[in-house]
Design an enzyme around this catalytic site. Structure first.
Site, PDB file in Angstrom:
ATOM      1  N   LYS A 111       0.828  -1.210   0.000  1.00 36.43           N
ATOM      2  CA  LYS A 111       0.000   0.000   0.000  1.00 36.43           C
ATOM      3  C   LYS A 111       0.859   1.257   0.000  1.00 36.43           C
ATOM      4  O   LYS A 111       0.509   2.242  -0.635  1.00 36.43           O
ATOM      5  CB  LYS A 111      -0.971  -0.018   1.178  1.00 36.43           C
ATOM      6  N   LYS A 194      -6.176 -13.641 -11.048  1.00 36.59           N
ATOM      7  CA  LYS A 194      -7.486 -13.932 -10.469  1.00 36.59           C
ATOM      8  C   LYS A 194      -8.450 -12.771 -10.688  1.00 36.59           C
ATOM      9  O   LYS A 194      -8.040 -11.656 -10.971  1.00 36.59           O
ATOM     10  CB  LYS A 194      -7.346 -14.231  -8.978  1.00 36.59           C
ATOM     11  N   LYS A 197     -11.433  -7.054  -7.375  1.00 41.15           N
ATOM     12  CA  LYS A 197     -11.974  -5.696  -7.450  1.00 41.15           C
ATOM     13  C   LYS A 197     -10.921  -4.755  -8.024  1.00 41.15           C
ATOM     14  O   LYS A 197     -11.180  -4.008  -8.959  1.00 41.15           O
ATOM     15  CB  LYS A 197     -12.335  -5.260  -6.028  1.00 41.15           C
TER      16      LYS A 197
HETATM   17  P1  AMP Z   1     -11.675  -9.375  -1.355  1.00 39.15           P
HETATM   18  O1  AMP Z   1     -12.773  -8.912  -2.233  1.00 39.15           O
HETATM   19  O2  AMP Z   1     -10.349  -9.480  -2.078  1.00 39.15           O
HETATM   20  O3  AMP Z   1     -11.593  -8.576  -0.059  1.00 39.15           O
HETATM   21  O4  AMP Z   1     -11.998 -10.874  -0.934  1.00 39.15           O
HETATM   22  C1  AMP Z   1     -13.081 -11.263  -0.131  1.00 39.15           C
HETATM   23  C2  AMP Z   1     -13.128 -12.798  -0.099  1.00 39.15           C
HETATM   24  O5  AMP Z   1     -13.331 -13.316  -1.410  1.00 39.15           O
HETATM   25  C3  AMP Z   1     -11.836 -13.456   0.409  1.00 39.15           C
HETATM   26  O6  AMP Z   1     -12.176 -14.603   1.163  1.00 39.15           O
HETATM   27  C4  AMP Z   1     -11.114 -13.869  -0.843  1.00 39.15           C
HETATM   28  O7  AMP Z   1     -10.240 -14.966  -0.646  1.00 39.15           O
HETATM   29  C5  AMP Z   1     -12.286 -14.215  -1.775  1.00 39.15           C
HETATM   30  N1  AMP Z   1     -11.888 -13.957  -3.181  1.00 39.15           N
HETATM   31  C6  AMP Z   1     -11.678 -12.749  -3.751  1.00 39.15           C
HETATM   32  N2  AMP Z   1     -11.334 -12.895  -5.054  1.00 39.15           N
HETATM   33  C7  AMP Z   1     -11.329 -14.223  -5.315  1.00 39.15           C
HETATM   34  C8  AMP Z   1     -11.051 -15.026  -6.473  1.00 39.15           C
HETATM   35  N3  AMP Z   1     -10.770 -14.466  -7.652  1.00 39.15           N
HETATM   36  N4  AMP Z   1     -11.155 -16.361  -6.370  1.00 39.15           N
HETATM   37  C9  AMP Z   1     -11.475 -16.952  -5.194  1.00 39.15           C
HETATM   38  N5  AMP Z   1     -11.744 -16.275  -4.062  1.00 39.15           N
HETATM   39  C10 AMP Z   1     -11.665 -14.924  -4.102  1.00 39.15           C
END
Ligand code: AMP
Length: 329
Positions: A111, A194, A197
């Site tokens: 960050k 992957k 957001k």
């Molecule tokens: P985040 O939106 O990155 O804060 O992620 C929130 C939750 O979603 C966490 O448990 C991540 O591990 C899961 N997550 C986010 N992106 C992916 C992805 N592309 N594939 C699998 N799990 C994801």
């Protein structure tokens, strides 16, 4: 019953990665664990969202959580800032968290690199607030992805340090948790990596049918296989990974066979993929709208979640404060 806790920041919308990678497991966990799911609105303040967007961000994620199947009758679903005990514990944990160890966390370094003009103290102590989120409920298990393991390690470190310093056993050490099958990684459609957001490659639960079709049709592919049974390049493999997540076995077999015999038409594959994504997401989208428009229901859910979360948090805080030496007059 063991306590499971998970939170999500109140920014943006939920995408397929969140849904298939995390939420779908949370929905199953609700029957087997004492679950706490919260919306991390305090965490989202590190980036200074506009006040007009702050509440709507929370409401969006709350409605999307509920529409996806989190059940307020089974789990505590609450807003982080509704539980002042979290902030109180955060202050106390900050006294035993050291600047050097916080500066060394990978997420802080990243960050700082990305936003050198906004290196605020909240960013440095982000893992301490996360530790407070977890420890305030004395959670045993935290479903986290690989990227969050270091933060969980800090929560364990602070739990241990607190227990040792005050000679108590207030906090269990929370463990990373992978419910059910292997963790799946939902790929993006931009060729590699992957879905995420910040990657800007997301298909969101709230996307309409047209948007989903448009996004899928634009997915990166190649000119097609030139020899039978050849290895798939990553962008094509990603399409198949998504297909395996959202489609039935016959569909996957059909396109795998077509790929292996070099007769595949990516346009057909994408159309089918988009349609199958829609099958999962459009009913959720409809529920998101219904729930968002039902202010009474949302208020009831939040009130119930707050009550349950505060009951658990204040019991912990009472023990913590006794250990530290707070006494009433
Ligand atoms: P985040 O939106 O990155 O804060 O992620 C929130 C939750 O979603 C966490 O448990 C991540 O591990 C899961 N997550 C986010 N992106 C992916 C992805 N592309 N594939 C699998 N799990 C994801």
């Amino acid at each position: 019953m063991e306590i499971v806790l998970s939170g999500i920041r109140s920014t943006g919308h939920l995408h397929l990665g969140n849904y298939f990678g995390a939420l779908r497991n949370y929905i199953k966990m609700q029957d087997e664990y004492n679950c706490y799911f919260f919306i991390a609105d305090l965490h989202s303040l590190t980036t200074h969202p506009h006040p007009d967007d702050f509440h709507s961000g929370v409401k969006t994620i709350l409605a999307e959580y509920l529409a996806s199947g989190l059940d307020p009758e089974k789990s505590a679903i609450f807003i982080q800032s509704d539980v002042p005990e979290i902030v109180e514990l955060y202050v106390l944990l900050n006294m035993i968290a050291y600047k050097g160890e916080l500066e060394r966390t990978a997420s802080f370094k990243e960050k700082v690199r990305k936003n050198p003009d906004n290196v605020n103290a909240g960013l440095l102590t982000y893992p301490v607030l996360m530790a407070a989120d977890i420890l305030v409920h004395r959670a045993h298990k935290v479903p986290v992805g690989k990227d969050q393991e270091q933060h969980l390690e800090i929560a364990r470190l602070l739990a241990r340090r607190f227990n040792n310093l005050y000679g108590v056993e207030v906090f269990p050490e929370p463990q990373a948790f992978n419910f059910g099958s292997d963790l799946i990684k939902v790929p993006g459609l931009d060729g590699s990596g992957k879905m995420g957001k910040s990657e800007g490659n997301g298909i969101y639960l709230y996307d309409d049918e047209k948007t989903i079709h448009k996004k899928v049709m634009k997915a990166v592919t190649d000119a097609g296989p030139t020899a039978p049974d050849s290895k798939m390049p990553e962008p094509v493999e990603n399409l198949f990974t998504l297909l395996k997540i959202v489609s039935d076995k016959e569909t996957v077999d059909h396109f795998t066979k077509a790929y292996n015999s070099c007769t595949i038409r990516y346009g057909d594959l994408k159309k089918q993929l988009a349609a199958d994504i829609c099958k999962h997401t459009l009913p959720i989208r409809e529920r998101i709208d219904d729930i968002s428009n039902d202010s009474d229901y949302l208020a009831k859910v939040v009130r119930k979640g707050r009550e349950k979360a505060r009951a658990s948090a204040s019991a912990t805080l009472a023990e913590v404060k006794r250990a530290v030496g707070f006494r009433s007059f």
